[in-house]
Design a protein around this motif. Sequence first.
Motif, short mmCIF file in Angstrom:
data_model
loop_
_atom_site.label_atom_id
_atom_site.label_comp_id
_atom_site.label_asym_id
_atom_site.label_seq_id
_atom_site.Cartn_x
_atom_site.Cartn_y
_atom_site.Cartn_z
N TYR A 71 32.80 30.72 17.35
CA TYR A 71 33.63 31.59 18.22
C TYR A 71 34.31 30.78 19.32
O TYR A 71 35.50 30.93 19.57
N GLU A 72 33.53 29.91 19.93
CA GLU A 72 34.09 29.10 21.02
C GLU A 72 35.25 28.24 20.54
O GLU A 72 36.28 28.12 21.20
N GLU A 73 35.06 27.65 19.36
CA GLU A 73 36.07 26.72 18.87
C GLU A 73 37.31 27.46 18.36
O GLU A 73 38.44 27.06 18.63
N HIS A 74 37.08 28.53 17.62
CA HIS A 74 38.20 29.19 16.93
C HIS A 74 38.75 30.42 17.66
O HIS A 74 39.84 30.87 17.36
N GLY A 75 37.97 30.99 18.56
CA GLY A 75 38.43 32.19 19.28
C GLY A 75 38.19 33.47 18.52
O GLY A 75 38.56 34.56 18.97
N TRP A 76 37.57 33.34 17.36
CA TRP A 76 37.15 34.51 16.58
C TRP A 76 35.99 34.07 15.71
O TRP A 76 35.80 32.86 15.50
N VAL A 77 35.23 35.01 15.20
CA VAL A 77 34.15 34.66 14.28
C VAL A 77 33.81 35.86 13.41
O VAL A 77 33.93 37.01 13.86
N MET A 78 33.46 35.58 12.16
CA MET A 78 32.99 36.64 11.25
C MET A 78 31.47 36.75 11.38
O MET A 78 30.77 35.74 11.26
N LEU A 79 30.97 37.94 11.64
CA LEU A 79 29.52 38.19 11.71
C LEU A 79 29.14 39.05 10.50
O LEU A 79 29.36 40.27 10.52
N ARG A 80 28.67 38.39 9.47
CA ARG A 80 28.33 39.13 8.24
C ARG A 80 27.15 40.08 8.51
O ARG A 80 26.17 39.68 9.14
N GLN A 81 27.28 41.30 8.07
CA GLN A 81 26.22 42.31 8.17
C GLN A 81 25.64 42.41 9.59
O GLN A 81 24.42 42.39 9.77
N LEU A 82 26.53 42.51 10.54
CA LEU A 82 26.10 42.72 11.93
C LEU A 82 25.33 44.04 12.04
O LEU A 82 24.34 44.15 12.73
N ALA A 83 25.82 45.05 11.33
CA ALA A 83 25.13 46.35 11.33
C ALA A 83 24.63 46.65 9.92
O ALA A 83 25.28 46.28 8.93
N SER A 84 23.50 47.31 9.84
CA SER A 84 22.88 47.62 8.53
C SER A 84 23.72 48.70 7.82
O SER A 84 24.49 49.43 8.46
N PRO A 85 23.53 48.84 6.50
CA PRO A 85 24.24 49.89 5.76
C PRO A 85 23.96 51.29 6.34
O PRO A 85 24.87 52.11 6.43
N GLU A 86 22.71 51.54 6.77
CA GLU A 86 22.37 52.88 7.29
C GLU A 86 23.15 53.15 8.59
O GLU A 86 23.73 54.23 8.77
N VAL A 87 23.16 52.16 9.47
CA VAL A 87 23.86 52.34 10.75
C VAL A 87 25.36 52.49 10.51
O VAL A 87 26.03 53.37 11.07
N THR A 88 25.89 51.67 9.62
CA THR A 88 27.34 51.70 9.33
C THR A 88 27.75 53.07 8.78
O THR A 88 28.76 53.64 9.18
N ARG A 89 26.93 53.58 7.87
CA ARG A 89 27.23 54.91 7.29
C ARG A 89 27.24 55.99 8.36
O ARG A 89 28.10 56.85 8.39
N GLU A 90 26.26 55.91 9.25
CA GLU A 90 26.16 56.94 10.29
C GLU A 90 27.34 56.84 11.27
O GLU A 90 27.91 57.86 11.70
N LEU A 91 27.74 55.61 11.62
CA LEU A 91 28.89 55.44 12.53
C LEU A 91 30.14 56.05 11.90
O LEU A 91 30.92 56.74 12.57
N LEU A 92 30.33 55.80 10.61
CA LEU A 92 31.50 56.35 9.92
C LEU A 92 31.46 57.88 9.93
O LEU A 92 32.46 58.54 10.24
N ALA A 93 30.28 58.43 9.64
CA ALA A 93 30.16 59.90 9.62
C ALA A 93 30.49 60.48 11.00
O ALA A 93 31.17 61.50 11.11
N ARG A 94 30.03 59.81 12.07
CA ARG A 94 30.28 60.32 13.42
C ARG A 94 31.77 60.26 13.76
O ARG A 94 32.32 61.17 14.38
N LEU A 95 32.43 59.16 13.36
CA LEU A 95 33.87 59.05 13.64
C LEU A 95 34.66 60.08 12.84
O LEU A 95 35.62 60.67 13.34
N GLN A 96 34.24 60.29 11.60
CA GLN A 96 34.96 61.27 10.78
C GLN A 96 34.79 62.68 11.35
O GLN A 96 35.68 63.51 11.23
N ARG A 97 33.65 62.92 11.98
CA ARG A 97 33.46 64.22 12.63
C ARG A 97 34.46 64.40 13.78
O ARG A 97 34.96 65.48 14.02
#
Length: 288
Positions: free
Chosen positions: A20-46
């Motif tokens: 991140y420091e060097e490039h100014g961006w970074v990919m964080l693979r699987q920062l959130a679990s599938p369960e959390v990600t699904r719930e976040l999507l459901a909440r936004l869709q609501r």
Amino acid sequence: MIERTIATERDVTDEEVVFYEEHGWVMLRQLASPEVTRELLARLQRLMGTDAEQFEGVHDRVGSTNRGVFADYNHGAKADDYLRDFTLSKQAGRNVQRLFRREVPIRYWNDLGACKLPAVDDAEMVPQGTTVYGIPAAPPVEKRGRFNTPWHQDYDFPGDRFGTLTIWLALVDMPPEMGTMRFLSGVHHEGPLGRVSGDGIFEQYPYLRRKYEVSEPLTYRAGDATVHHPWMLHSAPANRTDRPRWAYIRQYFAGDAVYTGMPCRWTDDLGLEVGKRLEHAEFPVVVE
Ligand SMILES: O=C(O)CCC(=O)C(=O)O
């Protein structure tokens, strides 16, 4: 008994901080679990509708502008407890401290659902005519949320230091043709380039394209996130698939930042004092 998903994320690693420091961006693979990600999507869709069709017009502090580049819903963490738990989790705050490399209090700045809808024919042309905040003028209803995201830095924080960062979390699997983010790697070292967006930046700074490389087209799995520095030039093409591109964006700032009085839609009406810290209930402390 149904167990409640804990709305949080994993630790950011040392290697990720260095990248991140060097490039100014970074990919964080699987920062959130599938369960959390699904719930976040459901909440936004609501809040936004299954295909983000629910909102029209500008809402003041919580809600949507649903205009140009994607359908958005700002400050969902103030409207939904799960979004709030995730965004204000201590773990999120500690990750931000790690990326800042500073043990300062971290405050919440904004969160938004960003749903880039499948493109229209002229989707690579963002509507012309921008406001002082850089929000594109509203296109016709049938085109809203269906454009490319033009090159820009995130330039809306009225603090006396760069002090912010953005975590962009994919809520669905995303091939590049869905309009995933592009970064001009390393360009954050240039500092602020002005309130210019689109190719105008490269006309004003012709050397940028020679000096820095655009990141490879990124593929995200649901739960992967990219983090970008506020001076990172970033963009995204239009969504050339037939599925909506759902992302959840969070922004935080270093709590020692001092208010400059720069016009900003999130602070103009709060009575903050120039020269003092941005201490206000609208921007809760995430971690001390
Ligand atoms: O989602 C996009 O297309 C752009 C998002 C963006 O500009 C940001 O997160 O700062």
